[in-house]
Design a protein around this motif. Structure first.
Motif, short mmCIF file in Angstrom:
data_model
loop_
_atom_site.label_atom_id
_atom_site.label_comp_id
_atom_site.label_asym_id
_atom_site.label_seq_id
_atom_site.Cartn_x
_atom_site.Cartn_y
_atom_site.Cartn_z
N ASN A 1 0.83 -1.20 0.00
CA ASN A 1 0.00 0.00 0.00
C ASN A 1 0.87 1.25 0.00
O ASN A 1 0.62 2.20 -0.76
CB ASN A 1 -0.91 -0.02 1.23
N VAL A 2 1.90 1.28 0.84
CA VAL A 2 2.81 2.43 0.89
C VAL A 2 3.57 2.57 -0.42
O VAL A 2 3.78 3.69 -0.91
CB VAL A 2 3.78 2.29 2.08
N ASP A 3 3.98 1.46 -1.01
CA ASP A 3 4.67 1.50 -2.31
C ASP A 3 3.78 2.14 -3.37
O ASP A 3 4.26 2.95 -4.19
CB ASP A 3 5.06 0.09 -2.75
N THR A 4 2.51 1.79 -3.37
CA THR A 4 1.57 2.34 -4.35
C THR A 4 1.37 3.84 -4.14
O THR A 4 1.37 4.62 -5.10
CB THR A 4 0.22 1.61 -4.25
N ALA B 1 3.47 5.89 -2.68
CA ALA B 1 4.71 6.56 -3.03
C ALA B 1 4.83 6.75 -4.54
O ALA B 1 5.31 7.79 -5.01
CB ALA B 1 5.90 5.76 -2.50
N ASN B 2 4.38 5.75 -5.30
CA ASN B 2 4.42 5.88 -6.76
C ASN B 2 3.48 6.97 -7.24
O ASN B 2 3.80 7.71 -8.18
CB ASN B 2 4.06 4.54 -7.40
N ASN B 3 2.31 7.09 -6.60
CA ASN B 3 1.39 8.18 -6.95
C ASN B 3 2.02 9.54 -6.69
O ASN B 3 1.94 10.45 -7.54
CB ASN B 3 0.09 8.05 -6.16
N LEU B 4 2.63 9.70 -5.53
CA LEU B 4 3.24 10.98 -5.19
C LEU B 4 4.43 11.29 -6.10
O LEU B 4 4.68 12.45 -6.44
CB LEU B 4 3.67 10.98 -3.73
N ALA C 1 -3.73 15.66 -0.95
CA ALA C 1 -4.33 15.52 0.39
C ALA C 1 -4.82 14.10 0.62
O ALA C 1 -4.59 13.52 1.70
CB ALA C 1 -5.48 16.51 0.54
N THR C 2 -5.45 13.53 -0.38
CA THR C 2 -5.95 12.15 -0.25
C THR C 2 -4.81 11.16 -0.07
O THR C 2 -4.88 10.25 0.77
CB THR C 2 -6.78 11.77 -1.49
N GLU C 3 -3.74 11.35 -0.84
CA GLU C 3 -2.61 10.44 -0.75
C GLU C 3 -1.92 10.54 0.60
O GLU C 3 -1.47 9.54 1.16
CB GLU C 3 -1.61 10.72 -1.88
N MET C 4 -1.82 11.74 1.15
CA MET C 4 -1.17 11.90 2.45
C MET C 4 -2.00 11.25 3.56
O MET C 4 -1.45 10.63 4.48
CB MET C 4 -0.96 13.38 2.75
N VAL C 5 -3.33 11.38 3.48
CA VAL C 5 -4.18 10.71 4.46
C VAL C 5 -4.04 9.19 4.34
O VAL C 5 -3.93 8.48 5.35
CB VAL C 5 -5.65 11.13 4.26
N ASN C 6 -4.02 8.69 3.11
CA ASN C 6 -3.85 7.25 2.89
C ASN C 6 -2.49 6.77 3.40
O ASN C 6 -2.36 5.66 3.92
CB ASN C 6 -4.00 6.92 1.42
N ILE D 1 -0.71 8.08 5.90
CA ILE D 1 -0.74 8.03 7.36
C ILE D 1 -1.51 6.80 7.83
O ILE D 1 -1.09 6.10 8.77
CB ILE D 1 -1.37 9.32 7.93
N THR D 2 -2.63 6.50 7.18
CA THR D 2 -3.43 5.33 7.54
C THR D 2 -2.64 4.04 7.35
O THR D 2 -2.66 3.14 8.21
CB THR D 2 -4.71 5.28 6.70
N ALA D 3 -1.92 3.94 6.22
CA ALA D 3 -1.12 2.74 5.95
C ALA D 3 0.01 2.60 6.97
O ALA D 3 0.32 1.49 7.42
CB ALA D 3 -0.56 2.80 4.53
N GLN D 4 0.62 3.73 7.32
CA GLN D 4 1.71 3.68 8.30
C GLN D 4 1.22 3.22 9.66
O GLN D 4 1.87 2.41 10.33
CB GLN D 4 2.35 5.06 8.41
N ARG D 5 0.06 3.73 10.09
CA ARG D 5 -0.51 3.32 11.37
C ARG D 5 -0.86 1.82 11.35
O ARG D 5 -0.66 1.10 12.34
CB ARG D 5 -1.73 4.16 11.69
N ALA D 6 -1.42 1.36 10.25
CA ALA D 6 -1.77 -0.06 10.14
C ALA D 6 -0.52 -0.93 10.20
O ALA D 6 -0.53 -2.02 10.81
CB ALA D 6 -2.54 -0.32 8.85
N TYR D 7 0.55 -0.47 9.58
CA TYR D 7 1.82 -1.21 9.62
C TYR D 7 2.34 -1.30 11.06
O TYR D 7 2.79 -2.35 11.51
CB TYR D 7 2.84 -0.50 8.73
N GLU D 8 2.26 -0.17 11.78
CA GLU D 8 2.71 -0.16 13.17
C GLU D 8 1.89 -1.10 14.04
O GLU D 8 2.42 -1.81 14.92
CB GLU D 8 2.63 1.27 13.73
#
Length: 271
Positions: free
Chosen positions: A18-21, A23-26, A236-241, A243-250
Motif C-alpha cells: 500500500n505504501v509503495d503504491t 509513493a508511486n502516486n506521489l 491531500a488524499t494520498e497523504m491521508v492514505n 498516514i493510515t497505511a503507516q498506522r496499520a503497519y505499526e
C-alpha cells in the motif's frame, strides 16, 4: 500464537505494498496523463476452531467459530477520472476530454495506448512524423503513423475538436488535410496492462480497443490543442492514505511483538 505471527506478518506485507503504491502516486504527481493507483486487499482463508455442532444430537451452532489467517493484495487498480488541463507552449500538445486514449507504435511495432499527449515533430525522409518524446510514432484513426508533407510548416498545423488535422488553404483558412489523430476506448480500462512512459497495452481483461472514428455507439472524446492533461493524483488524499497505511503497519508490528512476548512467557514455564 504462531497463527497471529503469520497473520500480522501478512498485514505488514500488505501495508508495505500500500505504501509503495502511494509513493508511486506521489512520485508521478507531475507526470502528464498519469492515473492514480490504489491497492485493494482481500482476506485469506479462514480456519475452523470448533466443529459446526456443539450438542450430541447434532444441533447447529448459532454462530460459527472461525479465525482469519491474514490478508493479501488483491489488485492495484488505476483511477481513470479526468485530470486537469494544463496549457502548453507546444503546438503539438494534445489533451483528451473524454474516455479515449492516444495510440502509438511502441517497441517492435506493438500498439500501445496513452493519455500523455505531449507529442513532437520528427523530421524524416518520408516527411514530418508526429511522435512521442521517446520517438514512438503516433497513429491516426486508421492505425497508420501520422506523417505530414515535408513542405508543410509545422507551426501552421492545427487540430480541431474532432481530432482532424488542418492546414491553411489558399484563403489562409484552416482546412482538413484528411488525417485524424486516432482515439481509442476500452470497455474496461482498469484491465489495461501498465507499461513504462505512461503507456498501456491491451489485455483480455481490458477488451479490444474501440476506434472512436469507426464505432458510432461510443461517446466521442474531444481534443484540445496546446493543452496537456495533468495527473489526477490528489495530494491531500494520498497523504491521508499514507498516514493510515503507516498506522496499520505499526499495529501489525505491535501484534508480532505481543505474540513474541507471549511465546517467551510460555517457554519460560518449563524453567
Amino acid at each position: 500464537m504462531l497463527r497471529s505471527l503469520w497473520t500480522a506478518a501478512s498485514g505488514m506485507n500488505a501495508q508495505q505494498t500500500n505504501v509503495d503504491t502511494i509513493a508511486n502516486n506521489l512520485a508521478n504527481i507531475n507526470t502528464t496523463g498519469y492515473k492514480a493507483e490504489s491497492a485493494e486487499f482481500k482476506s485469506l482463508l479462514y480456519q475452523n476452531l470448533q466443529s459446526k455442532t456443539t450438542s450430541a444430537n447434532g444441533a447447529n451452532k448459532p454462530v460459527s467459530a472461525q479465525v482469519g489467517l491474514g490478508v493479501r493484495t488483491a489488485s492495484i487498480s488505476s483511477d481513470f477520472t479526468q485530470g486537469s488541463f494544463l496549457q502548453s507552449d507546444n503546438n503539438f500538445s494534445f489533451a483528451i476530454n473524454g474516455k479515449g486514449f492516444f495510440a502509438v507504435s511502441g517497441v517492435d511495432g506493438q500498439t500501445e495506448y496513452t493519455r500523455n499527449g505531449n507529442f513532437n515533430i520528427s523530421q524524416g525522409t518520408d516527411g514530418l512524423t508526429l511522435c512521442t518524446s521517446e520517438g514512438y510514432p503516433v497513429l491516426d484513426s486508421t492505425g497508420a503513423p501520422i506523417v505530414f508533407d515535408a513542405t508543410m510548416k509545422s507551426s501552421n498545423i492545427t487540430v480541431n475538436s474532432d481530432g482532424e488535422f488542418c492546414y491553411p488553404d489558399a484563403s489562409n483558412n484552416p482546412a482538413p488535410i484528411g488525417i485524424s489523430i486516432g482515439v481509442y476506448q476500452f470497455a474496461n480500462p482498469t484491465g489495461l496492462e501498465k507499461e513504462a512512459a505512461s503507456l498501456f497495452s491491451e489485455t483480455d481483461a481490458s477488451g479490444v480497443a474501440i476506434n472512436e472514428a469507426e464505432d458510432a455507439g461510443v461517446k466521442k472524446s474531444t481534443i484540445k490543442q496546446s493543452y496537456l492533461e495533468g495527473s489526477n493524483v490528489q495530494v491531500a488524499t494520498e497523504m491521508v492514505n499514507l498516514i493510515t497505511a503507516q498506522r496499520a503497519y505499526e499495529l501489525n508490528s505491535k501484534a508480532i511483538n505481543a505474540s513474541d512476548e507471549m511465546l517467551q512467557q510460555a517457554n519460560s514455564l518449563k524453567r
